[in-house]
Design an enzyme around this catalytic site. Structure first.
Site, PDB file in Angstrom:
ATOM      1  N   GLY A 107      -7.797  -5.910  12.079  1.00  0.00           N
ATOM      2  CA  GLY A 107      -8.641  -5.961  10.881  1.00  0.00           C
ATOM      3  C   GLY A 107      -8.417  -4.697  10.080  1.00  0.00           C
ATOM      4  N   ASP A 108      -7.582  -4.774   9.045  1.00  0.00           N
ATOM      5  CA  ASP A 108      -7.170  -3.552   8.344  1.00  0.00           C
ATOM      6  C   ASP A 108      -7.067  -3.755   6.841  1.00  0.00           C
ATOM      7  OD1 ASP A 108      -4.975  -5.177   8.360  1.00  0.00           O
ATOM      8  OD2 ASP A 108      -3.575  -3.708   9.160  1.00  0.00           O
ATOM      9  N   LYS A 141       3.741   6.905   3.038  1.00  0.00           N
ATOM     10  CA  LYS A 141       4.368   5.681   3.544  1.00  0.00           C
ATOM     11  C   LYS A 141       4.143   4.561   2.543  1.00  0.00           C
ATOM     12  CE  LYS A 141       2.703   3.163   7.124  1.00  0.00           C
ATOM     13  NZ  LYS A 141       2.428   2.771   8.509  1.00  0.00           N
ATOM     14  N   GLU A 188       0.823  -1.219   0.000  1.00  0.00           N
ATOM     15  CA  GLU A 188       0.000   0.000   0.000  1.00  0.00           C
ATOM     16  C   GLU A 188       0.855   1.266   0.000  1.00  0.00           C
ATOM     17  OE1 GLU A 188      -3.580  -1.748   2.798  1.00  0.00           O
ATOM     18  OE2 GLU A 188      -1.740  -1.104   3.734  1.00  0.00           O
ATOM     19  N   ASP A 192      -2.554 -15.515  22.692  1.00  0.00           N
ATOM     20  CA  ASP A 192      -2.185 -15.702  21.290  1.00  0.00           C
ATOM     21  C   ASP A 192      -2.323 -17.189  21.008  1.00  0.00           C
ATOM     22  OD1 ASP A 192      -0.427 -16.108  18.848  1.00  0.00           O
ATOM     23  OD2 ASP A 192      -0.042 -13.974  19.141  1.00  0.00           O
TER      24      ASP A 192
HETATM   25  P1  NAD Z   1       2.323 -10.489  13.710  1.00  0.00           P
HETATM   26  O1  NAD Z   1       2.116 -11.477  12.605  1.00  0.00           O
HETATM   27  O2  NAD Z   1       3.700 -10.201  14.171  1.00  0.00           O
HETATM   28  O3  NAD Z   1       1.469 -10.946  15.000  1.00  0.00           O
HETATM   29  C1  NAD Z   1       0.133 -11.369  14.907  1.00  0.00           C
HETATM   30  C2  NAD Z   1      -0.121 -12.392  16.011  1.00  0.00           C
HETATM   31  O4  NAD Z   1      -1.503 -12.764  15.977  1.00  0.00           O
HETATM   32  C3  NAD Z   1       0.684 -13.686  15.854  1.00  0.00           C
HETATM   33  O5  NAD Z   1       1.477 -13.931  16.994  1.00  0.00           O
HETATM   34  C4  NAD Z   1      -0.398 -14.766  15.665  1.00  0.00           C
HETATM   35  O6  NAD Z   1      -0.050 -16.021  16.250  1.00  0.00           O
HETATM   36  C5  NAD Z   1      -1.586 -14.121  16.366  1.00  0.00           C
HETATM   37  N1  NAD Z   1      -2.890 -14.647  15.974  1.00  0.00           N
HETATM   38  C6  NAD Z   1      -3.348 -14.933  14.725  1.00  0.00           C
HETATM   39  N2  NAD Z   1      -4.611 -15.404  14.804  1.00  0.00           N
HETATM   40  C7  NAD Z   1      -4.959 -15.379  16.123  1.00  0.00           C
HETATM   41  C8  NAD Z   1      -6.147 -15.714  16.835  1.00  0.00           C
HETATM   42  N3  NAD Z   1      -7.214 -16.188  16.199  1.00  0.00           N
HETATM   43  N4  NAD Z   1      -6.163 -15.564  18.178  1.00  0.00           N
HETATM   44  C9  NAD Z   1      -5.077 -15.097  18.855  1.00  0.00           C
HETATM   45  N5  NAD Z   1      -3.914 -14.763  18.218  1.00  0.00           N
HETATM   46  C10 NAD Z   1      -3.861 -14.905  16.867  1.00  0.00           C
HETATM   47  O7  NAD Z   1       1.597  -9.167  13.214  1.00  0.00           O
HETATM   48  P2  NAD Z   1       1.785  -7.679  13.806  1.00  0.00           P
HETATM   49  O8  NAD Z   1       2.843  -6.952  13.058  1.00  0.00           O
HETATM   50  O9  NAD Z   1       1.841  -7.738  15.283  1.00  0.00           O
HETATM   51  O10 NAD Z   1       0.400  -7.042  13.339  1.00  0.00           O
HETATM   52  C11 NAD Z   1      -0.820  -7.477  13.924  1.00  0.00           C
HETATM   53  C12 NAD Z   1      -1.971  -6.993  13.084  1.00  0.00           C
HETATM   54  O11 NAD Z   1      -2.079  -5.576  13.196  1.00  0.00           O
HETATM   55  C13 NAD Z   1      -1.820  -7.292  11.601  1.00  0.00           C
HETATM   56  O12 NAD Z   1      -3.055  -7.759  11.116  1.00  0.00           O
HETATM   57  C14 NAD Z   1      -1.455  -5.975  10.985  1.00  0.00           C
HETATM   58  O13 NAD Z   1      -1.870  -5.870   9.642  1.00  0.00           O
HETATM   59  C15 NAD Z   1      -2.201  -5.019  11.887  1.00  0.00           C
HETATM   60  N6  NAD Z   1      -1.663  -3.664  11.977  1.00  0.00           N
HETATM   61  C16 NAD Z   1      -2.564  -2.657  12.033  1.00  0.00           C
HETATM   62  C17 NAD Z   1      -2.115  -1.356  12.161  1.00  0.00           C
HETATM   63  C18 NAD Z   1      -3.109  -0.245  12.274  1.00  0.00           C
HETATM   64  O14 NAD Z   1      -2.731   0.919  12.219  1.00  0.00           O
HETATM   65  N7  NAD Z   1      -4.368  -0.532  12.486  1.00  0.00           N
HETATM   66  C19 NAD Z   1      -0.738  -1.083  12.186  1.00  0.00           C
HETATM   67  C20 NAD Z   1       0.162  -2.139  12.159  1.00  0.00           C
HETATM   68  C21 NAD Z   1      -0.315  -3.442  12.050  1.00  0.00           C
END
Ligand code: NAD
Length: 342
Positions: free
Chosen positions: A226-227, A69, A56, A161
């Site tokens: 959820g993004d 970004k 993106e 997790d």
């Molecule tokens: P990551 O992959 O490092 O961590 C995600 C974690 O979620 C993993 O440890 C995984 O085992 C766990 N997980 C998956 N399904 C699960 C479930 N059903 N129950 C419990 N745990 C579960 O990812 P991250 O970098 O920490 O990012 C997390 C999320 O946040 C991503 O979806 C990312 O796109 C989103 N994000 C959003 C923003 C925002 O501004 N809203 C910014 C950064 C990241």
């Protein structure tokens, strides 16, 4: 010359300043920019979706400074040894279009996402909130914990997790920082006594990390995972029971939890609450939901903060990014001067 913060300098800067201090100070930059929301150019981010994930571009401008970004989201990446989210960002002068500042933003995004979560919770969560439940203990999670302590004074955490190694890593990282951490046995168990819930899981699916019957009155939910189209975390009934706050409505309709809801489902853009133009929390029983997807103005604030904070330090270098001949019309002369055939 353009100022450049690479990964090594970002790590040195964050360690030197302390991530909790950075997040706390960044909240001030975010609040400044959210308060002047209407000054910014705003557009839903430009996304390229593939079966692997999404790439993106997130642009904005306040007509003095332009920023964007580059960011990816690849939920299957950790299984292949890569990060789910990586990023870099740019600030440029609007008056001549020259880039002035470039930074790594994988780490800076985690700091800004946590700062945004805390800024919103500071306004919407109950004032007596004491316990944070964190569902998903991946890359974002420690930054989230630090943000809620730095900005709201919360140091009691319950975490869950599906990956036990991710929980172990989280506990290893945050216990030495003085947090009181309880490991739950499920998401429902994690949220049982929580005042604030952060969901930060990564799965390219319409997941239901939390069901409505597990949500107590008065909770603030900070839903950041959820993004993307087809990627949600919350039971739609939670959105119906609560009041939903978003960053930029047109982008969140495409990417957020509310993609599950009808097009006329009522939400409030958070900047309106901050400016006193719309109500936020109105009672201790109300469920408030921040349906966060991450918006360009937040990256703009984070880049502004990083630029100002590294000024006068050795946490950046200057790079020669813009070809700038003495005669602005003689671009070719830069090459011709060195060409053997000249
Ligand atoms: P990551 O992959 O490092 O961590 C995600 C974690 O979620 C993993 O440890 C995984 O085992 C766990 N997980 C998956 N399904 C699960 C479930 N059903 N129950 C419990 N745990 C579960 O990812 P991250 O970098 O920490 O990012 C997390 C999320 O946040 C991503 O979806 C990312 O796109 C989103 N994000 C959003 C923003 C925002 O501004 N809203 C910014 C950064 C990241």
């Amino acid at each position: 010359m353009t100022r450049f913060v690479d990964v090594g300098n970002m790590i040195r800067w964050a360690a030197d300043r302390g991530p909790e201090n950075i997040i706390t100070e960044m909240v001030r930059y975010l609040e400044d920019d959210f308060r002047r929301w209407e000054e910014f150019d705003k557009t839903p981010r430009v996304a390229s979706h593939t079966p692997f994930g999404v790439i993106e571009l997130m642009p904005t401008s306040d007509h003095e400074t332009y920023g964007f970004k580059y960011v990816n989201g690849h939920p299957s990446n950790p299984g292949r040894g890569f990060q789910t989210v990586t990023a870099f960002g740019v600030l440029a002068d609007v008056h001549n279009g020259y880039p002035t500042f470039i930074s790594e933003m994988t780490i800076l995004t985690a700091l800004r996402t946590a700062a945004t979560s805390a800024m919103v919770a500071k306004t919407l969560a109950r004032r007596d909130a004491r316990r944070l439940a964190l569902i998903g203990t991946g890359s974002q999670s420690e930054f989230q914990a630090l943000a809620f302590r730095g900005v709201l004074g919360i140091d009691k955490l319950t975490v869950w997790d599906t990956d036990p190694a991710a929980i172990e890593k989280f506990v290893r990282n945050v216990r030495p920082l003085g947090f009181d951490v309880t490991v739950a046995s499920s998401a429902a168990d994690a949220v049982r006594e929580a005042d604030i819930i952060t969901t930060c899981t990564a799965d390219k699916a319409k997941a239901t990390i939390l069901t409505a019957d597990s949500i107590a009155p008065g909770v603030h939910i900070n839903a950041i995972g959820g993004d993307c189209p087809g990627k949600t975390e919350l039971d739609a009934e939670i959105l119906e029971r609560g009041d939903v706050f978003v960053e930029f409505d047109p982008q969140t309709r495409i990417e957020g939890e509310i993609q599950q809801m009808p097009a006329d489902f009522a939400v409030t853009e958070f900047w309106r609450v901050l400016c006193g133009n719309a109500p936020g929390r109105t009672s201790d029983d109300q469920i408030t939901v921040f349906d966060s997807v991450g918006f360009a103005v937040e990256d703009f604030s984070a880049l502004r903060y990083a630029r100002d904070s590294v000024a006068g330090t050795d946490f950046f270098e200057e790079i020669d990014l813009v070809a700038n001949p003495d005669d602005p019309k003689d671009l070719f002369g830069l090459i011709g001067a060195l060409s053997p055939s000249r």
